[in-house]
Motif scaffolding. Structure first.
Motif, PDB file in Angstrom:
ATOM      1  N   GLN A 161       0.860  -1.343  -0.042  1.00  0.00           N
ATOM      2  CA  GLN A 161      -0.125   0.028   0.162  1.00  0.00           C
ATOM      3  C   GLN A 161       0.675   1.090  -0.179  1.00  0.00           C
ATOM      4  O   GLN A 161       0.659   2.294  -0.785  1.00  0.00           O
ATOM      5  CB  GLN A 161      -0.969   0.002   1.290  1.00  0.00           C
ATOM      6  CG  GLN A 161      -2.010  -1.314   1.165  1.00  0.00           C
ATOM      7  CD  GLN A 161      -2.771  -1.053   2.443  1.00  0.00           C
ATOM      8  OE1 GLN A 161      -2.654  -0.238   3.392  1.00  0.00           O
ATOM      9  NE2 GLN A 161      -3.955  -1.958   2.448  1.00  0.00           N
TER      10      GLN A 161
ATOM     11  N   GLU B 185       2.373   1.563  -3.331  1.00  0.00           N
ATOM     12  CA  GLU B 185       1.540   2.105  -4.107  1.00  0.00           C
ATOM     13  C   GLU B 185       1.099   3.581  -4.179  1.00  0.00           C
ATOM     14  O   GLU B 185       1.138   4.144  -5.224  1.00  0.00           O
ATOM     15  CB  GLU B 185       0.151   1.338  -4.031  1.00  0.00           C
ATOM     16  CG  GLU B 185       0.169  -0.110  -4.458  1.00  0.00           C
ATOM     17  CD  GLU B 185      -0.981  -0.814  -4.091  1.00  0.00           C
ATOM     18  OE1 GLU B 185      -1.981  -0.193  -3.610  1.00  0.00           O
ATOM     19  OE2 GLU B 185      -1.074  -2.001  -4.420  1.00  0.00           O
ATOM     20  N   ARG B 186       1.277   4.214  -2.938  1.00  0.00           N
ATOM     21  CA  ARG B 186       0.955   5.560  -2.772  1.00  0.00           C
ATOM     22  C   ARG B 186       2.300   6.267  -3.124  1.00  0.00           C
ATOM     23  O   ARG B 186       1.687   7.396  -4.028  1.00  0.00           O
ATOM     24  CB  ARG B 186       0.865   5.821  -1.198  1.00  0.00           C
ATOM     25  CG  ARG B 186      -0.546   5.526  -0.708  1.00  0.00           C
ATOM     26  CD  ARG B 186      -0.926   6.340   0.559  1.00  0.00           C
ATOM     27  NE  ARG B 186       0.125   5.819   1.874  1.00  0.00           N
ATOM     28  CZ  ARG B 186       0.098   4.862   2.305  1.00  0.00           C
ATOM     29  NH1 ARG B 186      -0.884   4.310   2.491  1.00  0.00           N
ATOM     30  NH2 ARG B 186       0.964   4.517   3.439  1.00  0.00           N
ATOM     31  N   GLN B 187       3.448   5.822  -2.888  1.00  0.00           N
ATOM     32  CA  GLN B 187       4.395   6.702  -3.649  1.00  0.00           C
ATOM     33  C   GLN B 187       4.431   6.611  -4.988  1.00  0.00           C
ATOM     34  O   GLN B 187       4.861   7.309  -5.660  1.00  0.00           O
ATOM     35  CB  GLN B 187       5.800   5.956  -3.248  1.00  0.00           C
ATOM     36  CG  GLN B 187       5.998   6.183  -1.548  1.00  0.00           C
ATOM     37  CD  GLN B 187       7.318   5.221  -0.896  1.00  0.00           C
ATOM     38  OE1 GLN B 187       7.808   4.522  -1.618  1.00  0.00           O
ATOM     39  NE2 GLN B 187       7.522   5.480   0.311  1.00  0.00           N
ATOM     40  N   GLN B 188       4.054   5.291  -5.424  1.00  0.00           N
ATOM     41  CA  GLN B 188       4.051   5.136  -6.894  1.00  0.00           C
ATOM     42  C   GLN B 188       2.944   6.033  -7.655  1.00  0.00           C
ATOM     43  O   GLN B 188       2.999   6.712  -8.781  1.00  0.00           O
ATOM     44  CB  GLN B 188       3.870   3.544  -7.277  1.00  0.00           C
ATOM     45  CG  GLN B 188       3.654   3.435  -8.759  1.00  0.00           C
ATOM     46  CD  GLN B 188       5.012   3.434  -9.401  1.00  0.00           C
ATOM     47  OE1 GLN B 188       6.011   3.154  -8.646  1.00  0.00           O
ATOM     48  NE2 GLN B 188       5.287   3.809 -10.619  1.00  0.00           N
ATOM     49  N   ARG B 189       1.986   6.218  -6.916  1.00  0.00           N
ATOM     50  CA  ARG B 189       0.822   7.286  -7.476  1.00  0.00           C
ATOM     51  C   ARG B 189       1.382   8.507  -7.578  1.00  0.00           C
ATOM     52  O   ARG B 189       0.941   9.309  -8.409  1.00  0.00           O
ATOM     53  CB  ARG B 189      -0.424   6.928  -6.455  1.00  0.00           C
ATOM     54  CG  ARG B 189      -1.478   6.009  -7.018  1.00  0.00           C
ATOM     55  CD  ARG B 189      -2.730   5.976  -6.367  1.00  0.00           C
ATOM     56  NE  ARG B 189      -2.816   6.380  -4.892  1.00  0.00           N
ATOM     57  CZ  ARG B 189      -2.876   5.216  -4.017  1.00  0.00           C
ATOM     58  NH1 ARG B 189      -2.648   3.956  -4.375  1.00  0.00           N
ATOM     59  NH2 ARG B 189      -2.702   5.398  -2.750  1.00  0.00           N
ATOM     60  N   ASP B 190       1.980   9.141  -6.488  1.00  0.00           N
ATOM     61  CA  ASP B 190       2.491  10.397  -6.402  1.00  0.00           C
ATOM     62  C   ASP B 190       3.622  10.600  -7.452  1.00  0.00           C
ATOM     63  O   ASP B 190       3.472  11.442  -8.269  1.00  0.00           O
ATOM     64  CB  ASP B 190       3.141  10.612  -4.950  1.00  0.00           C
ATOM     65  CG  ASP B 190       2.094  10.860  -3.980  1.00  0.00           C
ATOM     66  OD1 ASP B 190       0.897  10.739  -4.075  1.00  0.00           O
ATOM     67  OD2 ASP B 190       2.523  10.558  -2.652  1.00  0.00           O
TER      68      ASP B 190
ATOM     69  N   ASN C 177       3.726   8.858 -10.311  1.00  0.00           N
ATOM     70  CA  ASN C 177       2.851   8.959 -11.518  1.00  0.00           C
ATOM     71  C   ASN C 177       2.211  10.298 -11.759  1.00  0.00           C
ATOM     72  O   ASN C 177       2.338  10.644 -12.884  1.00  0.00           O
ATOM     73  CB  ASN C 177       1.877   7.865 -11.585  1.00  0.00           C
ATOM     74  CG  ASN C 177       2.531   6.387 -11.534  1.00  0.00           C
ATOM     75  OD1 ASN C 177       3.511   6.127 -11.839  1.00  0.00           O
ATOM     76  ND2 ASN C 177       1.857   5.466 -10.928  1.00  0.00           N
ATOM     77  N   LEU C 178       1.852  10.860 -10.825  1.00  0.00           N
ATOM     78  CA  LEU C 178       1.154  12.233 -10.849  1.00  0.00           C
ATOM     79  C   LEU C 178       2.392  13.209 -11.419  1.00  0.00           C
ATOM     80  O   LEU C 178       1.874  14.076 -12.200  1.00  0.00           O
ATOM     81  CB  LEU C 178       0.555  12.683  -9.624  1.00  0.00           C
ATOM     82  CG  LEU C 178      -0.200  13.939  -9.615  1.00  0.00           C
ATOM     83  CD1 LEU C 178      -1.186  13.962 -10.749  1.00  0.00           C
ATOM     84  CD2 LEU C 178      -0.616  14.618  -8.349  1.00  0.00           C
TER      85      LEU C 178
ATOM     86  N   GLN D 123       3.101  12.609 -14.816  1.00  0.00           N
ATOM     87  CA  GLN D 123       1.995  13.237 -15.639  1.00  0.00           C
ATOM     88  C   GLN D 123       2.147  14.540 -16.191  1.00  0.00           C
ATOM     89  O   GLN D 123       1.860  14.929 -17.335  1.00  0.00           O
ATOM     90  CB  GLN D 123       0.780  12.905 -15.135  1.00  0.00           C
ATOM     91  CG  GLN D 123      -0.593  12.935 -15.910  1.00  0.00           C
ATOM     92  CD  GLN D 123      -1.799  12.401 -15.374  1.00  0.00           C
ATOM     93  OE1 GLN D 123      -1.965  12.010 -14.260  1.00  0.00           O
ATOM     94  NE2 GLN D 123      -2.829  12.543 -16.218  1.00  0.00           N
TER      95      GLN D 123
END
Length: 727
Positions: free
Chosen positions: A563, A566-571, A573-574, A577
């Motif tokens: 988890q 995944e949060r670090q990966q989402r940041d 990814n943002l 982007q």
């Protein structure tokens, strides 16, 4: 009388099986006996094979036994006993020799069992195996060519697959590769012949004898009777159940044995019908397992039906017995006990309102032939004189049962139920509680440990004998003593043999007890091992539960880590982007500037190309016009030259024609002048010409002819030149 009624009641109570085999082939010396201990007779093709049948082959003898789709083949010098054969079981015992067994139907495997003196064999899959018993002393060889076989013997049980062989001894089992010989090749050729049959489209393959129908007849469909089979190469007056013999087979009764190789299935299944003046066999639709019958015929005759027989030229009146093939609409009434479902199978096409008219195919012989236990060979039996009235008045009646004690082979204990004896010899129990007496079971003819012998008492002289001399009496006493000694020695030898057999039995029992003790020890050891295995399994289970708990905790930690990752990966990814959007905008602006520059460059290049193309087109058009003008000038000049040449040719032609006209006019004038001179000379008397004048005249005529020829040739040359000029 009471005993006879009891025997008949016992015979009627026991159900008879619906499956019976047959002798399909007999080569060389082959014998069969219907009961163990009965006198063996030569095996005939289509002879029934059932429980307690024993088949023996001599030297150079071979035979094939068919039980439905299953084939059992024996090589020379072999002995096979059919221990039990019924609807669900086929139990065979190979005493000695070689047997090849082919099974095509998986439903037969469950009840198939073959025993030998050393072991037991069961087939686990359809295929082909070979068994050799006592070819080597105290040894059974099992070779598997197709499928899988389970072999129990020698203290072991193992599965034998295709291509392997097992040698079973009394206390040992060895394996090797399976090897074929001439007997196996012969069996394989027989199997290949069966594989080409098409009769299984019309009847089930479990109908014994179906494999012979293809090569001896033709199949067709009939709207009234369904599939019909018509035999080929039979006489015009051929009738079913006429070319063969009757034999009494307990418990069924009188059983038909047909002489034709194809005659087994049409004689024991289905019905016969007359279609288009020919006999055809109607087996009915294939609706499952067939039910065997000794003969599907209707019986007529008896003591009250007397006919006149022609016996070796002498006429005599005697009771007669006849039979005829049953029509599908007639009911079959068996003379033995039959299960209700089996009887319904026989009469599934019978009609309650059917009334038989003519008895087509009626065959009649003397009733006295059915009194004995021997076979009734129908073609050799005396035949009566039949009239329509005697045939129509024939009463219904089955032939009598032969005299003698006919026990039911399926109910020897008399309880009304089929016996289920274990493998081995069948032993009958005599009345009054006496011990069973069996024939010698050893192959060498010696008695075994349970076979008693009787000591014969010596002969003695009685007082009533006449007095003889002392020497005669002494001689008789010595002979009696010698005979007594010989009998005692023979009995002693038998006693020793019995003791040896007893020791062998005791040793076998001792080995059996030791084996049982070893089995108990093995079971105790196995129990101890199972306890240790249980403890080890419990420890393994505890360790597994601990590992499961640790794995669950580790899985929870892994989930938390996943988890967070995944949060670090989402940041990340943002951020990626946003950077990607900025890069896309910069890239778009750069691409737009490049597109504008490319469009401006393309426009200038296209304008220069258009100007260059216009200049090139103008130069090319001017050069083409100049070239066209030059070509036109050259063409006009050539035309003027051609016109001048034509005018010159025309002038030449005119001059030649004028010269030719002048020449022709001069020649005409010369001819006219010559003609005038000749006419004038003809009017005047002509002096005789001188030879010199004649010669000159001839010379001048020849010169004129030459001139005319040269002129003609010149005219032809000029004409030819003119034609050439014109062309």
């Amino acid at each position: 009388m009471l005993l006879a009624f009891s025997a008949l009641s016992t015979l009627a109570l026991a159900d008879t099986p619906a499956r019976v085999g047959r002798i399909a082939l007999a080569q060389g010396p082959v014998n069969i006996s219907s009961e163990v201990g009965d006198e063996a007779t030569a095996a005939l093709v289509n002879w029934p094979v059932t429980s307690s049948s024993q088949i023996n082959t001599g030297r150079d003898g071979r035979t094939e036994i068919r039980i439905g789709s299953t084939s059992v083949r024996l090589d020379s010098d072999s002995s096979l006993e059919v221990v039990e054969l019924d609807d669900d079981t086929v139990r065979l015992r190979l005493h000695y020799g070689s047997a090849s067994i082919r099974v095509r139907n998986a439903e037969v495997l469950r009840g198939l069992e073959i025993t030998t003196p050393q072991g037991q064999i069961r087939m686990k899959d359809v295929g082909r195996i070979r068994i050799d018993a006592e070819r080597v002393r105290d040894t059974t060889n099992v070779s598997v060519f197709e499928g899988v076989a389970q072999v129990d013997g020698g203290g072991s049980s193992l599965a034998v697959r295709a291509g392997k062989r097992v040698d079973v001894h009394e206390d040992d089992v060895r394996t090797a590769l399976a090897v074929r010989d001439g007997f196996d090749e012969w069996a394989l050729q027989r199997d290949q012949r069966d594989g080409r049959t098409t009769s299984d489209r019309y009847v089930t393959s479990e109908m014994t004898g179906y494999e012979e129908l293809d090569q001896h007849g033709e199949w067709r469909e009939d709207s009234d009777y369904g599939p019909l089979w018509t035999p080929r190469r039979v006489a015009a007056d051929w009738v079913p159940y006429r070319d063969g013999r009757w034999t009494y087979l307990a418990p069924w009764g009188w059983t038909w044995v047909d002489n034709a190789p194809w005659g087994y299935a049409p004689s024991h299944y289905g019905r016969w019908v007359m279609v288009r003046q020919r006999w055809s066999w109607a087996p009915g639709r294939n609706i499952g397992r067939p039910v065997w019958a000794p003969a599907l015929v209707g019986w007529v005759g008896g003591n009250n039906w007397n006919l006149t027989f022609n016996d070796h030229g002498a006429r005599r009146a005697a009771p007669a017995q006849g039979w005829y093939p049953l029509n599908p609409g007639e009911n079959y009434v068996p003379g033995y006990h039959l299960r209700p479902e089996h009887l319904r199978h026989h009469n599934r096409h019978a009609r309650p309102d059917y009334r038989p008219g003519r008895r087509d195919g009626l065959t009649v012989v003397g009733l006295n032939l059915f009194d004995g236990r021997g076979q009734i060979v129908v073609p050799r039996a005396p035949r009566p004189v039949l009239t329509p009235q005697s045939t129509q008045n024939a009463p219904f009646g089955a032939p009598p049962r032969p005299q003698g004690n006919w026990s039911n082979r399926f109910d020897r204990d008399g309880d009304g139920r089929p016996d289920r004896n274990g493998p081995g010899r069948v032993i009958t129990v005599p009345p009054n509680g006496a011990q069973p007496v069996v024939p010698y079971s050893r192959r060498d003819g010696r008695p075994s440990d349970n076979e008693r012998f009787v000591r014969t008492p010596p002969q003695v002289l009685t007082t009533g004998e006449p007095q003889r001399s002392l020497a005669e009496r002494d001689r008789r006493q010595r002979e009696a003593e010698i005979e007594r000694r010989e009998r005692d020695m023979a009995n002693e030898r038998r006693m020793r043999e019995v003791e040896v057999d007893s020791r062998r039995v005791a040793e076998g029992q001792q080995r059996q007890r030791e084996a049982e003790l070893a089995d108990r020890r093995r079971e105790a050891e196995m129990e101890r091992l199972r306890g240790a295995e249980g403890q080890r399994q419990q420890a393994i289970d505890n360790e597994r539960r601990q590992r499961d708990a640790e794995a669950q905790l580790q899985a929870q930690r892994d989930a938390n880590n996943r988890q967070q990752a995944e949060r670090q990966q989402r940041d990340a990814n943002l951020r990626l982007q946003v950077e990607r959007v900025q890069r896309d905008a910069d890239h778009e602006r750069r691409l737009q500037g490049e597109r504008q520059q490319r469009e401006h460059d393309n426009e200038r290049r296209q304008q220069a190309e258009r100007q260059q193309r216009d200049a090139d087109n103008a130069r090319r058009q001017q050069a083409e016009r100049q070239q066209q003008d030059a070509e036109n000038a050259r063409r006009q000049q050539a035309e003027r030259q051609q016109q001048a040449e034509r005018q010159a040719r025309d002038a030449d032609n005119e001059r030649r024609q004028q010269a030719e006209r002048q020449q022709r006019d001069a020649e005409r004038q010369q001819r006219e002048a010559a003609a005038a001179r000749q006419a004038q000379q003809a009017r005047q008397p002509q002096p005789q010409p001188q030879p010199q004048q004649v010669q000159q005249q001839q010379q001048s005529q020849a010169e004129q002819a030459d001139k005319r020829e040269r002129a003609r040739e010149e005219r032809q040359d000029r004409r030819h030149n003119v034609q050439q000029d014109i062309r």
